[in-house]
Design a protein around this motif. Structure first.
Motif, PDB file in Angstrom:
ATOM      1  N   GLY A  98       4.278   3.317  13.091  1.00 54.69           N
ATOM      2  CA  GLY A  98       4.780   4.065  14.513  1.00 54.69           C
ATOM      3  C   GLY A  98       3.751   4.294  15.531  1.00 54.69           C
ATOM      4  N   LYS A  99       2.646   3.437  15.428  1.00 55.72           N
ATOM      5  CA  LYS A  99       1.422   3.749  16.423  1.00 55.72           C
ATOM      6  C   LYS A  99       0.729   2.496  16.326  1.00 55.72           C
ATOM      7  CE  LYS A  99      -1.571   6.457  13.707  1.00 55.72           C
ATOM      8  NZ  LYS A  99      -2.398   7.683  13.862  1.00 55.72           N
ATOM      9  N   PRO A 100       0.076   1.864  17.423  1.00 57.67           N
ATOM     10  CA  PRO A 100      -0.817   0.710  17.489  1.00 57.67           C
ATOM     11  C   PRO A 100      -2.092   1.171  16.750  1.00 57.67           C
ATOM     12  CG  PRO A 100      -0.933   1.711  19.494  1.00 57.67           C
ATOM     13  CD  PRO A 100       0.130   2.489  18.875  1.00 57.67           C
ATOM     14  N   VAL A 101      -2.766  -0.178  16.187  1.00 56.13           N
ATOM     15  CA  VAL A 101      -4.004   0.342  15.520  1.00 56.13           C
ATOM     16  C   VAL A 101      -4.839  -1.176  16.015  1.00 56.13           C
ATOM     17  CG1 VAL A 101      -3.228   1.306  13.442  1.00 56.13           C
ATOM     18  CG2 VAL A 101      -3.168  -1.295  13.288  1.00 56.13           C
ATOM     19  N   ASP A 102      -6.138  -0.992  15.520  1.00 54.04           N
ATOM     20  CA  ASP A 102      -7.000  -2.112  15.752  1.00 54.04           C
ATOM     21  C   ASP A 102      -7.031  -2.918  14.681  1.00 54.04           C
ATOM     22  OD1 ASP A 102      -8.740  -0.895  14.178  1.00 54.04           O
ATOM     23  OD2 ASP A 102     -10.154  -0.172  15.672  1.00 54.04           O
ATOM     24  N   ASP A 103      -7.857  -4.135  14.601  1.00 53.04           N
ATOM     25  CA  ASP A 103      -8.219  -4.828  13.399  1.00 53.04           C
ATOM     26  C   ASP A 103      -8.464  -4.402  12.106  1.00 53.04           C
ATOM     27  OD1 ASP A 103      -7.609  -7.726  14.325  1.00 53.04           O
ATOM     28  OD2 ASP A 103      -9.573  -7.654  15.640  1.00 53.04           O
ATOM     29  N   ASP A 104      -9.309  -3.053  12.254  1.00 54.73           N
ATOM     30  CA  ASP A 104      -9.788  -2.466  11.036  1.00 54.73           C
ATOM     31  C   ASP A 104      -8.594  -1.666  10.646  1.00 54.73           C
ATOM     32  OD1 ASP A 104     -12.523  -3.336  10.966  1.00 54.73           O
ATOM     33  OD2 ASP A 104     -13.342  -1.844  12.284  1.00 54.73           O
ATOM     34  N   GLY A 105      -7.783  -1.081  11.440  1.00 56.05           N
ATOM     35  CA  GLY A 105      -6.679  -0.486  11.032  1.00 56.05           C
ATOM     36  C   GLY A 105      -5.830  -1.143  10.264  1.00 56.05           C
ATOM     37  N   MET A 106      -5.375  -2.345  10.893  1.00 59.92           N
ATOM     38  CA  MET A 106      -4.561  -3.374  10.464  1.00 59.92           C
ATOM     39  C   MET A 106      -4.744  -3.618   9.068  1.00 59.92           C
ATOM     40  SD  MET A 106      -3.383  -7.367  11.830  1.00 59.92           S
ATOM     41  CE  MET A 106      -5.009  -8.061  11.426  1.00 59.92           C
ATOM     42  N   LEU A 107      -6.039  -3.932   8.872  1.00 60.05           N
ATOM     43  CA  LEU A 107      -6.640  -4.174   7.381  1.00 60.05           C
ATOM     44  C   LEU A 107      -6.279  -3.025   6.281  1.00 60.05           C
ATOM     45  CD1 LEU A 107      -9.845  -6.473   8.371  1.00 60.05           C
ATOM     46  CD2 LEU A 107      -7.624  -7.195   7.437  1.00 60.05           C
ATOM     47  N   GLU A 108      -6.564  -1.967   6.933  1.00 60.21           N
ATOM     48  CA  GLU A 108      -6.544  -0.807   6.121  1.00 60.21           C
ATOM     49  C   GLU A 108      -5.031  -0.722   5.751  1.00 60.21           C
ATOM     50  OE1 GLU A 108      -7.095   3.949   6.212  1.00 60.21           O
ATOM     51  OE2 GLU A 108      -7.970   2.718   7.771  1.00 60.21           O
ATOM     52  N   LEU A 109      -4.153  -0.920   6.669  1.00 60.78           N
ATOM     53  CA  LEU A 109      -2.605  -0.829   6.379  1.00 60.78           C
ATOM     54  C   LEU A 109      -2.191  -1.673   5.426  1.00 60.78           C
ATOM     55  CD1 LEU A 109      -1.350  -0.180   9.948  1.00 60.78           C
ATOM     56  CD2 LEU A 109      -1.261   1.530   8.000  1.00 60.78           C
ATOM     57  N   LEU A 110      -2.840  -3.147   5.279  1.00 62.63           N
ATOM     58  CA  LEU A 110      -2.409  -4.202   4.584  1.00 62.63           C
ATOM     59  C   LEU A 110      -2.881  -4.160   3.178  1.00 62.63           C
ATOM     60  CD1 LEU A 110      -2.661  -7.103   7.235  1.00 62.63           C
ATOM     61  CD2 LEU A 110      -0.409  -5.839   6.309  1.00 62.63           C
ATOM     62  N   GLU A 111      -4.046  -3.581   3.018  1.00 64.14           N
ATOM     63  CA  GLU A 111      -4.918  -3.292   1.582  1.00 64.14           C
ATOM     64  C   GLU A 111      -4.013  -3.148   0.543  1.00 64.14           C
ATOM     65  OE1 GLU A 111      -8.094  -3.710  -0.784  1.00 64.14           O
ATOM     66  OE2 GLU A 111      -7.840  -4.199   1.310  1.00 64.14           O
ATOM     67  N   PRO A 112      -3.097  -2.376   0.668  1.00 66.55           N
ATOM     68  CA  PRO A 112      -2.045  -2.054  -0.557  1.00 66.55           C
ATOM     69  C   PRO A 112      -1.600  -3.469  -1.261  1.00 66.55           C
ATOM     70  CG  PRO A 112      -1.964  -0.416   0.845  1.00 66.55           C
ATOM     71  CD  PRO A 112      -2.605  -1.332   1.562  1.00 66.55           C
ATOM     72  N   TRP A 113      -1.594  -4.450  -0.181  1.00 63.39           N
ATOM     73  CA  TRP A 113      -0.758  -5.705  -0.561  1.00 63.39           C
ATOM     74  C   TRP A 113      -2.011  -6.836  -0.576  1.00 63.39           C
ATOM     75  CZ3 TRP A 113       1.509  -2.518   3.210  1.00 63.39           C
ATOM     76  CH2 TRP A 113       2.872  -1.759   2.917  1.00 63.39           C
ATOM     77  N   ARG A 114      -3.091  -6.533  -0.860  1.00 61.32           N
ATOM     78  CA  ARG A 114      -4.146  -7.640  -0.948  1.00 61.32           C
ATOM     79  C   ARG A 114      -3.797  -8.834  -2.030  1.00 61.32           C
ATOM     80  NH1 ARG A 114      -9.444  -8.603   0.338  1.00 61.32           N
ATOM     81  NH2 ARG A 114      -9.722  -6.867   1.521  1.00 61.32           N
ATOM     82  N   GLY A 115      -3.806  -9.853  -1.398  1.00 60.25           N
ATOM     83  CA  GLY A 115      -3.368 -11.096  -2.299  1.00 60.25           C
ATOM     84  C   GLY A 115      -2.195 -11.501  -1.654  1.00 60.25           C
ATOM     85  N   ASN A 116      -1.283 -10.633  -0.818  1.00 59.13           N
ATOM     86  CA  ASN A 116      -0.070 -10.867  -0.365  1.00 59.13           C
ATOM     87  C   ASN A 116      -0.062 -10.469   1.108  1.00 59.13           C
ATOM     88  OD1 ASN A 116       1.770 -11.923  -2.747  1.00 59.13           O
ATOM     89  ND2 ASN A 116       0.911 -10.017  -3.432  1.00 59.13           N
ATOM     90  N   ARG A 159       1.965 -12.703   3.526  1.00 60.39           N
ATOM     91  CA  ARG A 159       3.462 -12.687   3.240  1.00 60.39           C
ATOM     92  C   ARG A 159       4.011 -11.315   3.965  1.00 60.39           C
ATOM     93  NH1 ARG A 159       1.970 -14.262  -2.526  1.00 60.39           N
ATOM     94  NH2 ARG A 159       2.449 -16.516  -2.782  1.00 60.39           N
ATOM     95  N   VAL A 160       3.210 -10.537   3.762  1.00 60.65           N
ATOM     96  CA  VAL A 160       3.543  -8.984   4.579  1.00 60.65           C
ATOM     97  C   VAL A 160       3.653  -9.288   5.966  1.00 60.65           C
ATOM     98  CG1 VAL A 160       2.918  -6.688   5.222  1.00 60.65           C
ATOM     99  CG2 VAL A 160       2.884  -7.513   2.632  1.00 60.65           C
ATOM    100  N   MET A 161       2.726  -9.986   6.521  1.00 65.23           N
ATOM    101  CA  MET A 161       2.771 -10.217   8.162  1.00 65.23           C
ATOM    102  C   MET A 161       4.050 -11.233   8.552  1.00 65.23           C
ATOM    103  SD  MET A 161      -0.111  -8.865   9.279  1.00 65.23           S
ATOM    104  CE  MET A 161      -0.438  -9.887  10.909  1.00 65.23           C
ATOM    105  N   ARG A 162       4.354 -11.943   7.456  1.00 66.89           N
ATOM    106  CA  ARG A 162       5.560 -12.837   7.730  1.00 66.89           C
ATOM    107  C   ARG A 162       7.051 -12.007   7.641  1.00 66.89           C
ATOM    108  NH1 ARG A 162       5.285 -18.308   7.551  1.00 66.89           N
ATOM    109  NH2 ARG A 162       7.550 -17.875   8.357  1.00 66.89           N
ATOM    110  N   LEU A 163       6.815 -11.287   6.736  1.00 65.60           N
ATOM    111  CA  LEU A 163       8.229 -10.326   6.661  1.00 65.60           C
ATOM    112  C   LEU A 163       8.241  -9.438   7.959  1.00 65.60           C
ATOM    113  CD1 LEU A 163       8.124  -8.892   3.021  1.00 65.60           C
ATOM    114  CD2 LEU A 163       9.702 -10.095   4.015  1.00 65.60           C
ATOM    115  N   ILE A 164       7.026  -8.908   8.323  1.00 63.49           N
ATOM    116  CA  ILE A 164       7.103  -8.088   9.785  1.00 63.49           C
ATOM    117  C   ILE A 164       7.753  -9.157  10.640  1.00 63.49           C
ATOM    118  CG2 ILE A 164       5.837  -6.821  11.610  1.00 63.49           C
ATOM    119  CD1 ILE A 164       3.940  -6.001   9.211  1.00 63.49           C
TER     120      ILE A 164
END
Length: 324
Positions: A276-294, A297-302
């Motif tokens: 619910g708020k904007p992030v930068d590249d580092d923040g994006m990678l942190e949010l995506l980390e639980p789905w490393r390897g996928n 796929r998470v980006m495409r779902l969004i």
């Protein structure tokens, strides 16, 4: 997958080879969601959608080809024309997500992603098996707006590509379908034509460099669906950075874990969608980390969820290289 051949018709009336197949995977595939990342804007000369059918102009190792894809109730009908018809028909399963295994992606703990996955069961990652055709437009999109990059792609394809083979001239929409230039043609484009296309010397030089080593880049397809070695080899060309390599491997290799770091819009989109708020590249990678390897796929779902971030903030200035 069964294939038949039959005579087609070129605009001048001469016969052209036609190849047909029906792709009927065990799991559902949504044609539009799966291949829409291959379109470079509404006016892309190599990509058209007419009456629900997707038309592509494709440069294959065997020559130019036209591919038409039409979704049926539980299958996709594919028809191809031209010298590269066999190649492009053989690539249809990969193009429509064959081998794209989502079983390791667990989004149950995130209600937004879980809902997006439930509502879009046919989303697959495409694999075109075409590095150069994916890499050149990605280079054109470096550090400029999509509008400028897509305009350059249209100009270059229409000026230096060739008309797509087969009966496209009789079909509204695909009548101007084009096949993009090959590596040798891109290398022969003079500097003033790059200037007219609005492509600055840095991007045009990068395209020249990737065309000079195009066979080696195509061989990265043998390494599988992306990964560190694919990224390293793509980035070994001066001017191809993290973002460009990711944009290429997503489409050419079907890479499931290559988020586009350095994108102007994506970090904010991911942030707004997930927390619910904007992030930068580092923040994006942190949010995506639980789905490393996928992560792709998470980006495409969004992307297919229908979510849109709030419309505010500065717009990127269009850089017009043609006036300099």
């Amino acid at each position: 997958m069964s294939t038949i051949t039959a005579p087609g018709s070129a605009p001048g009336g001469e016969p052209v080879r036609e190849v047909r197949t029906v792709y009927a995977p065990r799991d559902p595939v949504h044609l539009g969601q799966t291949v829409r990342s291959l379109s470079r804007g509404a006016g892309d000369p190599t990509f058209r959608v007419v009456d629900g059918s997707v038309w592509r102009g494709v440069r294959t190792p065997l020559g130019a080809a036209t591919l038409r894809l039409t979704a049926r109730s539980s299958s996709v009908e594919a028809v191809a024309w031209g010298a590269g018809a066999d190649w492009v028909i053989g690539a249809v399963p990969d193009l429509l997500g064959h081998g794209d295994d989502w079983s390791s992606l667990d989004v149950a703990a995130n209600s937004f992603l879980a809902d997006a996955r439930r509502r879009n069961p046919g989303l697959r990652l495409t694999r075109t098996n075409q590095v150069l055709q994916m890499l050149v437009p990605a280079i054109l999109e470096q550090k400029v707006t999509s509008r400028e990059a897509w305009g350059a792609w249209r100009y270059l394809v229409r000026r230096f590509g060739e008309a797509a083979p087969g009966p496209v001239a009789t079909v509204p929409g695909p009548s101007e379908l084009m096949v993009p230039p090959d590596a040798s043609t891109f290398k022969s484009i003079p500097s003033w034509e790059w200037h007219r296309a609005g492509v600055g010397p840095q991007r045009s030089a990068t395209i020249m460099r990737v065309c000079a080593v195009a066979p080696g880049l195509e061989r990265t397809l043998a390494l599988g669906r992306g990964g560190d070695e694919v990224q390293r080899r793509l980035r070994s060309v001066v001017g191809v950075g993290v973002w460009t390599a990711a944009e290429t491997s997503q489409r050419a290799h079907g890479d499931p874990d290559s988020p586009s770091v350095g994108d102007y819009h994506l970090p904010a989109l991911v942030g707004w969608a997930l927390i619910g708020k904007p992030v930068d590249d580092d923040g994006m990678l942190e949010l995506l980390e639980p789905w490393r390897g996928n992560r792709e796929r998470v980006m495409r779902l969004i992307g297919v969820s229908g979510f849109r971030k709030p419309r505010f903030g500065p717009r990127m200035t269009i850089q017009d290289h043609r006036g300099h």
